[in-house]
Design a protein around this motif. Structure first.
Motif, short mmCIF file in Angstrom:
data_model
loop_
_atom_site.label_atom_id
_atom_site.label_comp_id
_atom_site.label_asym_id
_atom_site.label_seq_id
_atom_site.Cartn_x
_atom_site.Cartn_y
_atom_site.Cartn_z
N TYR A 154 -13.51 18.88 34.81
CA TYR A 154 -12.72 19.79 33.97
C TYR A 154 -11.39 19.13 33.58
O TYR A 154 -10.94 19.28 32.44
N GLY A 155 -10.81 18.39 34.50
CA GLY A 155 -9.58 17.68 34.18
C GLY A 155 -9.78 16.69 33.04
O GLY A 155 -8.90 16.48 32.20
N ILE A 156 -10.97 16.07 33.00
CA ILE A 156 -11.26 15.08 31.96
C ILE A 156 -11.58 15.76 30.63
O ILE A 156 -11.11 15.34 29.56
N PHE A 157 -12.38 16.84 30.69
CA PHE A 157 -12.86 17.49 29.46
C PHE A 157 -12.25 18.88 29.27
O PHE A 157 -12.92 19.79 28.78
N LYS A 158 -11.03 19.03 29.63
CA LYS A 158 -10.37 20.35 29.58
C LYS A 158 -10.39 20.94 28.17
O LYS A 158 -10.71 22.12 27.98
N ASP A 159 -10.09 20.13 27.18
CA ASP A 159 -10.03 20.65 25.81
C ASP A 159 -11.39 21.18 25.37
O ASP A 159 -11.49 22.25 24.77
N GLN A 160 -12.42 20.40 25.65
CA GLN A 160 -13.77 20.81 25.27
C GLN A 160 -14.18 22.07 26.03
O GLN A 160 -14.77 23.00 25.45
N ALA A 161 -13.85 22.13 27.33
CA ALA A 161 -14.22 23.28 28.16
C ALA A 161 -13.51 24.55 27.68
O ALA A 161 -14.13 25.62 27.58
N ASP A 162 -12.24 24.42 27.37
CA ASP A 162 -11.49 25.60 26.92
C ASP A 162 -11.98 26.07 25.56
O ASP A 162 -11.97 27.27 25.27
N GLN A 163 -12.41 25.14 24.71
CA GLN A 163 -12.86 25.49 23.37
C GLN A 163 -14.20 26.24 23.41
O GLN A 163 -14.37 27.24 22.71
N MET A 164 -15.13 25.76 24.22
CA MET A 164 -16.46 26.39 24.27
C MET A 164 -16.54 27.53 25.28
O MET A 164 -17.51 28.30 25.27
N GLY A 165 -15.54 27.67 26.12
CA GLY A 165 -15.57 28.69 27.18
C GLY A 165 -15.85 28.02 28.52
O GLY A 165 -16.84 27.30 28.64
N ARG A 166 -15.00 28.27 29.49
CA ARG A 166 -15.11 27.52 30.75
C ARG A 166 -16.37 27.84 31.53
O ARG A 166 -16.96 26.96 32.16
N VAL A 167 -16.82 29.08 31.49
CA VAL A 167 -18.06 29.42 32.19
C VAL A 167 -19.25 28.73 31.53
O VAL A 167 -20.10 28.13 32.20
N GLU A 168 -19.30 28.80 30.18
CA GLU A 168 -20.40 28.15 29.45
C GLU A 168 -20.37 26.64 29.68
O GLU A 168 -21.41 26.00 29.85
N TRP A 169 -19.17 26.06 29.65
CA TRP A 169 -19.04 24.62 29.89
C TRP A 169 -19.51 24.26 31.30
O TRP A 169 -20.23 23.27 31.47
N ALA A 170 -19.13 25.05 32.28
CA ALA A 170 -19.52 24.78 33.66
C ALA A 170 -21.04 24.86 33.83
O ALA A 170 -21.66 24.01 34.48
N GLU A 171 -21.65 25.88 33.23
CA GLU A 171 -23.09 26.03 33.34
C GLU A 171 -23.82 24.89 32.64
O GLU A 171 -24.86 24.41 33.12
N GLN A 172 -23.29 24.45 31.49
CA GLN A 172 -23.89 23.31 30.80
C GLN A 172 -23.75 22.03 31.63
O GLN A 172 -24.70 21.26 31.75
N LEU A 173 -22.58 21.84 32.21
CA LEU A 173 -22.35 20.66 33.05
C LEU A 173 -23.28 20.66 34.25
O LEU A 173 -23.82 19.62 34.64
N VAL A 174 -23.49 21.83 34.83
CA VAL A 174 -24.40 21.93 35.99
C VAL A 174 -25.81 21.52 35.60
O VAL A 174 -26.48 20.75 36.29
N GLY A 175 -26.29 22.03 34.45
CA GLY A 175 -27.63 21.69 34.00
C GLY A 175 -27.78 20.21 33.70
O GLY A 175 -28.77 19.57 34.10
N GLN A 176 -26.81 19.64 33.00
CA GLN A 176 -26.87 18.21 32.66
C GLN A 176 -26.79 17.34 33.93
O GLN A 176 -27.48 16.33 34.04
N SER A 177 -25.94 17.73 34.86
CA SER A 177 -25.78 16.95 36.09
C SER A 177 -27.04 17.00 36.94
O SER A 177 -27.47 15.99 37.50
N ALA A 178 -27.64 18.18 37.04
CA ALA A 178 -28.87 18.31 37.82
C ALA A 178 -29.99 17.47 37.21
O ALA A 178 -30.77 16.82 37.92
N ALA A 179 -30.07 17.46 35.86
CA ALA A 179 -31.08 16.65 35.17
C ALA A 179 -30.83 15.16 35.42
O ALA A 179 -31.77 14.38 35.63
N ALA A 180 -29.57 14.75 35.40
CA ALA A 180 -29.24 13.34 35.62
C ALA A 180 -29.59 12.90 37.04
O ALA A 180 -30.09 11.79 37.26
N VAL A 181 -29.34 13.78 38.01
CA VAL A 181 -29.67 13.46 39.41
C VAL A 181 -31.17 13.23 39.55
O VAL A 181 -31.63 12.29 40.21
N GLN A 182 -31.95 14.11 38.92
CA GLN A 182 -33.41 13.99 39.00
C GLN A 182 -33.90 12.75 38.24
O GLN A 182 -34.78 12.03 38.71
#
Length: 208
Positions: A154-182
């Motif tokens: 969030y510290g790195i992508f604060k502007d993007q997170a605030d623009q799209m909505g922090r909850v939506e950004w967090a959920e998107q980040l969770v999905g992308q991160s889980a996919a990357a781990v797999q």
């Protein structure tokens, strides 16, 4: 046997009876007293064991509630309001019932998220925290590592997170991160290190 010898024998037996009779009663009373004493000590020991077991059981029952209260107290030190804390508690408990995790662990890890994303309020804090806990479970990592990762990202992508909505950004980040781990057969901790470095480089290069 002569009459005199017989009389002496009868006298001896009579004396023995007179002596052993009271002694037998005394011995019987001693044995009874010993039994009562032993029974009393056993009762005391059983009572003490029961009290200790009750205290231990009560401690086990109260321990999760006390730990959760302490975690909420730490979070309140960041000026998080009561209404937000109540919503967070509800979200954490619902998450714990759904996934079989620890609501207290979610609340404790929320401290790191709120430290990095200090403007989270109301539903946002609970949703971001439970999303982080879900990612931790999906990547077999501890919640503290993932919440720290979320805060760093969030510290790195604060502007993007605030623009799209922090909850939506967090959920998107969770999905992308889980996919990357797999995809890359890594772990939550390894992903956290890699994505933190990658995110910093991408942000510096002006890449989304």
């Amino acid at each position: 046997m002569s009459r005199a010898a017989l009389q002496r024998l009868e006298l001896t037996l009579s004396l023995i009876d007179r002596i052993t009779g009271p002694m037998g009663r005394v011995q019987s009373r001693i044995e009874q007293a010993q039994q009562r004493l032993q029974s009393g000590w056993q009762g005391v020991a059983a009572g003490a064991a029961t009290a200790m077991a009750s205290a231990y059981g009560l401690g086990n029952i109260l321990s999760p509630a006390l730990e959760q209260r302490a975690a909420l107290g730490e979070l309140a030190s960041l000026d998080v309001g009561d209404a937000t804390l109540n919503r967070l508690t509800q979200d954490a408990q619902r998450w714990a019932l759904k996934f079989g995790g620890s609501a207290t662990e979610v609340i404790s890890a929320t401290y790191d998220i709120q430290s990095a994303m200090s403007t989270l309020t109301g539903d946002e804090l609970g949703k971001v925290s439970t999303a982080s806990a879900t990612l931790a479970m999906a990547t077999k990592s501890d919640t503290a590592t993932i919440t720290s990762y979320m805060g760093t990202m969030y510290g790195i992508f604060k502007d993007q997170a605030d623009q799209m909505g922090r909850v939506e950004w967090a959920e998107q980040l969770v999905g992308q991160s889980a996919a990357a781990v797999q995809m890359f057969k890594t772990t939550g901790q390894g992903m956290s290190r890699a994505f933190t470095a990658l995110g910093a480089d991408a942000h510096a290069a002006g890449r989304p």
